[in-house]
Structure formats: structure tokens, C-alpha cells
Scaffold this motif. Structure first.
Motif, PDB file in Angstrom:
ATOM      1  N   ALA A 328       0.830  -1.209   0.000  1.00  0.00           N
ATOM      2  CA  ALA A 328       0.000   0.000   0.000  1.00  0.00           C
ATOM      3  C   ALA A 328       0.863   1.258   0.000  1.00  0.00           C
ATOM      4  O   ALA A 328       0.552   2.240  -0.678  1.00  0.00           O
ATOM      5  N   ILE A 329       1.955   1.232   0.768  1.00  0.00           N
ATOM      6  CA  ILE A 329       2.868   2.379   0.804  1.00  0.00           C
ATOM      7  C   ILE A 329       3.560   2.540  -0.543  1.00  0.00           C
ATOM      8  O   ILE A 329       3.649   3.649  -1.090  1.00  0.00           O
ATOM      9  N   ALA A 330       4.048   1.425  -1.105  1.00  0.00           N
ATOM     10  CA  ALA A 330       4.717   1.486  -2.410  1.00  0.00           C
ATOM     11  C   ALA A 330       3.768   1.991  -3.482  1.00  0.00           C
ATOM     12  O   ALA A 330       4.156   2.780  -4.353  1.00  0.00           O
ATOM     13  N   ALA A 331       2.501   1.559  -3.429  1.00  0.00           N
ATOM     14  CA  ALA A 331       1.524   2.001  -4.426  1.00  0.00           C
ATOM     15  C   ALA A 331       1.322   3.505  -4.355  1.00  0.00           C
ATOM     16  O   ALA A 331       1.226   4.180  -5.394  1.00  0.00           O
ATOM     17  N   GLU A 332       1.277   4.058  -3.145  1.00  0.00           N
ATOM     18  CA  GLU A 332       1.105   5.509  -3.017  1.00  0.00           C
ATOM     19  C   GLU A 332       2.330   6.252  -3.541  1.00  0.00           C
ATOM     20  O   GLU A 332       2.207   7.279  -4.219  1.00  0.00           O
ATOM     21  N   ILE A 333       3.519   5.730  -3.250  1.00  0.00           N
ATOM     22  CA  ILE A 333       4.744   6.372  -3.736  1.00  0.00           C
ATOM     23  C   ILE A 333       4.776   6.371  -5.266  1.00  0.00           C
ATOM     24  O   ILE A 333       5.088   7.383  -5.904  1.00  0.00           O
ATOM     25  N   ILE A 334       4.438   5.244  -5.873  1.00  0.00           N
ATOM     26  CA  ILE A 334       4.443   5.142  -7.330  1.00  0.00           C
ATOM     27  C   ILE A 334       3.427   6.105  -7.940  1.00  0.00           C
ATOM     28  O   ILE A 334       3.725   6.836  -8.894  1.00  0.00           O
ATOM     29  N   ALA A 335       2.209   6.113  -7.382  1.00  0.00           N
ATOM     30  CA  ALA A 335       1.169   6.999  -7.911  1.00  0.00           C
ATOM     31  C   ALA A 335       1.570   8.463  -7.773  1.00  0.00           C
ATOM     32  O   ALA A 335       1.376   9.262  -8.696  1.00  0.00           O
ATOM     33  N   HIS A 336       2.157   8.827  -6.634  1.00  0.00           N
ATOM     34  CA  HIS A 336       2.575  10.211  -6.431  1.00  0.00           C
ATOM     35  C   HIS A 336       3.716  10.582  -7.384  1.00  0.00           C
ATOM     36  O   HIS A 336       3.734  11.684  -7.946  1.00  0.00           O
ATOM     37  N   THR A 337       4.645   9.663  -7.581  1.00  0.00           N
ATOM     38  CA  THR A 337       5.795   9.935  -8.444  1.00  0.00           C
ATOM     39  C   THR A 337       5.384  10.151  -9.883  1.00  0.00           C
ATOM     40  O   THR A 337       5.900  11.056 -10.562  1.00  0.00           O
ATOM     41  N   HIS A 338       4.437   9.346 -10.363  1.00  0.00           N
ATOM     42  CA  HIS A 338       4.087   9.391 -11.782  1.00  0.00           C
ATOM     43  C   HIS A 338       2.765  10.087 -12.059  1.00  0.00           C
ATOM     44  O   HIS A 338       2.285  10.089 -13.202  1.00  0.00           O
ATOM     45  N   GLY A 339       2.162  10.700 -11.026  1.00  0.00           N
ATOM     46  CA  GLY A 339       0.923  11.420 -11.254  1.00  0.00           C
ATOM     47  C   GLY A 339      -0.269  10.516 -11.479  1.00  0.00           C
ATOM     48  O   GLY A 339      -1.201  10.867 -12.214  1.00  0.00           O
ATOM     49  N   GLY A 340      -0.272   9.339 -10.847  1.00  0.00           N
ATOM     50  CA  GLY A 340      -1.393   8.415 -10.990  1.00  0.00           C
ATOM     51  C   GLY A 340      -2.631   8.905 -10.259  1.00  0.00           C
ATOM     52  O   GLY A 340      -2.562   9.749  -9.357  1.00  0.00           O
ATOM     53  N   THR A 347     -11.832   1.937 -14.018  1.00  0.00           N
ATOM     54  CA  THR A 347     -12.709   3.104 -13.821  1.00  0.00           C
ATOM     55  C   THR A 347     -12.164   4.361 -14.489  1.00  0.00           C
ATOM     56  O   THR A 347     -12.774   5.425 -14.379  1.00  0.00           O
ATOM     57  N   THR A 348     -11.030   4.263 -15.160  1.00  0.00           N
ATOM     58  CA  THR A 348     -10.409   5.444 -15.773  1.00  0.00           C
ATOM     59  C   THR A 348     -10.343   5.284 -17.283  1.00  0.00           C
ATOM     60  O   THR A 348     -10.502   4.188 -17.826  1.00  0.00           O
ATOM     61  N   GLU A 349     -10.108   6.405 -17.964  1.00  0.00           N
ATOM     62  CA  GLU A 349      -9.930   6.413 -19.408  1.00  0.00           C
ATOM     63  C   GLU A 349      -8.608   7.081 -19.736  1.00  0.00           C
ATOM     64  O   GLU A 349      -7.980   7.689 -18.878  1.00  0.00           O
ATOM     65  N   GLY A 350      -8.202   6.974 -20.977  1.00  0.00           N
ATOM     66  CA  GLY A 350      -6.954   7.604 -21.396  1.00  0.00           C
ATOM     67  C   GLY A 350      -5.766   6.673 -21.225  1.00  0.00           C
ATOM     68  O   GLY A 350      -5.915   5.478 -20.954  1.00  0.00           O
ATOM     69  N   PRO A 351      -4.540   7.221 -21.364  1.00  0.00           N
ATOM     70  CA  PRO A 351      -3.327   6.407 -21.315  1.00  0.00           C
ATOM     71  C   PRO A 351      -3.175   5.689 -19.975  1.00  0.00           C
ATOM     72  O   PRO A 351      -3.504   6.234 -18.916  1.00  0.00           O
ATOM     73  N   ILE A 352      -2.693   4.463 -20.019  1.00  0.00           N
ATOM     74  CA  ILE A 352      -2.432   3.702 -18.799  1.00  0.00           C
ATOM     75  C   ILE A 352      -1.181   4.226 -18.117  1.00  0.00           C
ATOM     76  O   ILE A 352      -1.123   4.328 -16.894  1.00  0.00           O
ATOM     77  N   HIS A 353      -0.162   4.570 -18.919  1.00  0.00           N
ATOM     78  CA  HIS A 353       1.097   5.057 -18.380  1.00  0.00           C
ATOM     79  C   HIS A 353       1.083   6.579 -18.337  1.00  0.00           C
ATOM     80  O   HIS A 353       0.756   7.235 -19.330  1.00  0.00           O
ATOM     81  N   HIS A 354       1.420   7.151 -17.193  1.00  0.00           N
ATOM     82  CA  HIS A 354       1.437   8.604 -17.035  1.00  0.00           C
ATOM     83  C   HIS A 354       2.818   9.158 -17.367  1.00  0.00           C
ATOM     84  O   HIS A 354       3.833   8.476 -17.189  1.00  0.00           O
ATOM     85  N   ALA A 355       2.853  10.407 -17.777  1.00  0.00           N
ATOM     86  CA  ALA A 355       4.119  11.046 -18.143  1.00  0.00           C
ATOM     87  C   ALA A 355       4.975  11.308 -16.914  1.00  0.00           C
ATOM     88  O   ALA A 355       6.175  11.449 -17.017  1.00  0.00           O
ATOM     89  N   GLY A 356       4.370  11.380 -15.737  1.00  0.00           N
ATOM     90  CA  GLY A 356       5.118  11.649 -14.515  1.00  0.00           C
ATOM     91  C   GLY A 356       5.124  13.107 -14.172  1.00  0.00           C
ATOM     92  O   GLY A 356       4.792  13.973 -14.976  1.00  0.00           O
ATOM     93  N   ARG A 357       5.525  13.405 -12.947  1.00  0.00           N
ATOM     94  CA  ARG A 357       5.583  14.781 -12.501  1.00  0.00           C
ATOM     95  C   ARG A 357       6.839  15.451 -13.049  1.00  0.00           C
ATOM     96  O   ARG A 357       7.864  14.802 -13.217  1.00  0.00           O
TER      97      ARG A 357
END
Length: 358
Positions: A328-340, A347-357
Motif C-alpha cells: 500500500a505504501i509502495a503504491a502511493e509512492i508510485i502513484a505520487h511519483t508518476h501522477g497516478g 474506472t479510468t480512461e486515457g493512457p495507462i502510463h502517465h508522463a510523470g511529474r
């Protein structure tokens, strides 16, 4: 290119011609990020990968053509192309691949490969678009040196700034577009609190490629035996250790505060939230979180600084065990790092991979 640098350095030292293919742009659900590289030598030997298999055959053929012609080429592969299915890029993404023949002396590339082999941080800049006289130009920049020839104003300074930030991507200078491939040491993860949850976080941090440090003031708990996956285990007061490391932390560093003890947490967080790091998370209940915020406000932290605190730490996965909590901690770090979005992909649309912050 880090993974194949030793092989390329050996080929170049032996004056063995080769072609280097590098992903310079990626969008959508492309299989590899910019910087992924594949090289083919004059005997047909291939090392590396630029797409995890999707377009390897097509890029291999481009490398052979570049070796024969001596001319660099920038090729686009995308799902909308007529030949997308033929080359295997059916994931819905697109790749731009630079193929650069290396047939003789190449000071910029040679310096970059030597730096990579020795572990020296380096950025390799190559012109991918612009005036024909600049195409194929290469520049290798470290913290104190620059090699190669690239007659563009401010090129060395701009490339060095990207190296300092650990950024790989495109750089526009005048009429030219450069691809800058930065190679820096692994990002750091500092885990404070030598508890069982910390052991699981250290394990997942190492798996994600972080250089992991576990720190605790209690020597009976902060032992190498309890944290075999950490790169180092430090016995010190957390805030004092953080003070000693302040000049070595950067915008990729993540801090996980797991001590559960205000004596350790509050002095540490007061400092951590004022540092230019990527992520600061703290474990504890919601009541603990509100108490922390009150104390930190009294210590003079601003609303903007307090907003950087991820607490209670981690995403809501229903985690219970140390291992589940670490995920759960790693998932939050990854999402925060890449703008997830933190949401299920269904439940989402658009690109699966984010450009990142930025």
C-alpha cells in the motif's frame, strides 16, 4: 543504455562498428520508457531491448540499414500506422526510435559509455530534429566535464541541469530538439523506525530500485540481521541522521516515517517537510495524524509544507499484514511519483502510463 554500456564500451574500444537504437519518445501504453536501448554490431550480434519484444525485429533491421548507410534515422512506430500490427506494436502506444550508426571515433558517446561503466553520473544528449548540420550531434556531460561537439548556445548548462534533476527527455534549444538521457545513482528511500513494517517496506523499496536506508535510535532493533534487504542500517536519532544527509537528498528521495513515537516523529517531520524531497509519509492512526498536524503547526510549518505529508501513509487497500502495508505504501509512492489517479484502471480512461511529474 546502462544495462548494455559495458558491451558497447568494449565494442567501441575494439573499433567494432555498431548501431545504437534508443527510444526517444513514448506515449500511450508504449512498452518501454525513453532511454531504452538496443544495439546491433557489424556481425549481427544484438544486445538490449527497446520494446520488450514488440518491435525488436523492425528495429534490428533499421540498425542493419544504418550500419550499411552510415546515416542516422528517427523512426516512428504507432498503433495507428498501417504497419503497426506487422511490427507488433499492438498495445495502443507509440514509440519514436533514434538509430545512430557508430562507425568510428565518437567522443561524446565514448565519454558517456566510460562514465556509465565507471558509475559516474552522466547525461548523453543527441540531436534528433533540427538543421541537417546538427543531426547526429552528440554531447556527454558530467558534473564537471563535457565531451563531444554540439554548437548550440547554453547546451552544456541545460543538459547539466537535466542531469542534476535526474531527468531523461526532450530538450528544445533554438531550432534543434535534443534527446537527453540522464544516468544517475538510484533514488534513495529512507525508512525511519526499525519495526516489522519497516522490514517489509525496505524489501519492496529494494525491489523498486531504491537505495534503502533504515534508521532507528535503538541499537537492539536497528540491526543488519533484521533488515537484510536494506543497503544500510543506521543507529541514530532520526532527525539527527536526516540533518546529516540533507545535502545528499534530491527530488527523487522518499521518506517513510514508521516509528509510532512522537519523540522521534515530530523533530523528524519538522525537518523533512521543509526538504525538497519527492515524498514524505508517516504511519499512524487518523487521531495520531491530527495530533501531529497540531504540533507541527505550533512548530511553525506552513499550510503548504503540511500539505506535503502523506498520513496515514499508503493507499486504502485494506492492508493488514506488514507485507500488505508495504504494498500500500509502495503504491502511493508510485502513484505520487508518476501522477497516478489512485483509481482502478477499469474506472479510468486515457493512457495507462502517465508522463510523470515534472
Amino acid at each position: 543504455m546502462q544495462d548494455i554500456a559495458a558491451q558497447l564500451h568494449a565494442w567501441h574500444a575494439a573499433r567494432r562498428p555498431f548501431a545504437l537504437a534508443t527510444v526517444v519518445r513514448a506515449s500511450g501504453s508504449a512498452p518501454r520508457e525513453p532511454g531504452a536501448a538496443l544495439a546491433v554490431d557489424a556481425d549481427g550480434e544484438a544486445v538490449g531491448s527497446i520494446s520488450g519484444g514488440c518491435v525488436e525485429g523492425a528495429v534490428y533491421a533499421l540498425c542493419e540499414e544504418a550500419l550499411a548507410s552510415g546515416v542516422p534515422v528517427l523512426e516512428h512506430f504507432g498503433y495507428s500506422d498501417e504497419d503497426a500490427f506487422a511490427v507488433g506494436l499492438t498495445c495502443g502506444g507509440s514509440l519514436d526510435v533514434l538509430v545512430q550508426p557508430v562507425l568510428g571515433p565518437a567522443p561524446g558517446l565514448d565519454a558517456a559509455l566510460a562514465a556509465l561503466v565507471s558509475g559516474t553520473p552522466v547525461a548523453l544528449a543527441r540531436v534528433i530534429d533540427g538543421p541537417s548540420a546538427l543531426l547526429g550531434g552528440t554531447l556527454a556531460v558530467t558534473a564537471g566535464t563535457a565531451h563531444g561537439s554540439l554548437p548550440l548556445p547554453h547546451a552544456v548548462g541545460e543538459v547539466r541541469a537535466m542531469l542534476a534533476a535526474g531527468r531523461t527527455g526532450l530538450l528544445r534549444l533554438g531550432d534543434a530538439t535534443l534527446f537527453v538521457d540522464s544516468h544517475v545513482p538510484p533514488p534513495r528511500m529512507l525508512v525511519f523506525g526499525a519495526i516489522d513494517f519497516a522490514a517489509a517496506v525496505a524489501r519492496v523499496g529494494a525491489f523498486l530500485g531504491y537505495r534503502v536506508t533504515v534508521c532507528d535510535a535503538r541499537p537492539v532493533f536497528a540491526t543488519r540481521r533484521r533488515f537484510p534487504d536494506a543497503d544500510e542500517v543506521v543507529v541514530d536519532w532520526p532527525h539527527r541522521y536526516l540533518d546529516s544527509q540533507a545535502g545528499q537528498l534530491d527530488a527523487r528521495t522518499v521518506l517513510c516515517v514508521l516509528t509510532h513515537d512522537a519523540r522521534f516523529d515530530l523533530p523528524l517531520l519538522e525537518r523533512a517537510l521543509r526538504l525538497p524531497v519527492a515524498y514524505v509519509g508517516a504511519m499512524g492512526s487518523r487521531r495520531t495524524h491530527h495530533d501531529r498536524l497540531a504540533h507541527l503547526r505550533e512548530a511553525g510549518l506552513t499550510p503548504a509544507e503540511l500539505s506535503r505529508l502523506h498520513s496515514p501513509i499508503g493507499l486504502d487497500l485494506g492492508a493488514r499484514t506488514p507485507e500488505e502495508t508495504a504494498v500500500a505504501i509502495a503504491a502511493e509512492i508510485i502513484a505520487h511519483t508518476h501522477g497516478g489517479t489512485h483509481l482502478p484502471l477499469t474506472t479510468t480512461e486515457g493512457p495507462i502510463h502517465h508522463a510523470g511529474r515534472p
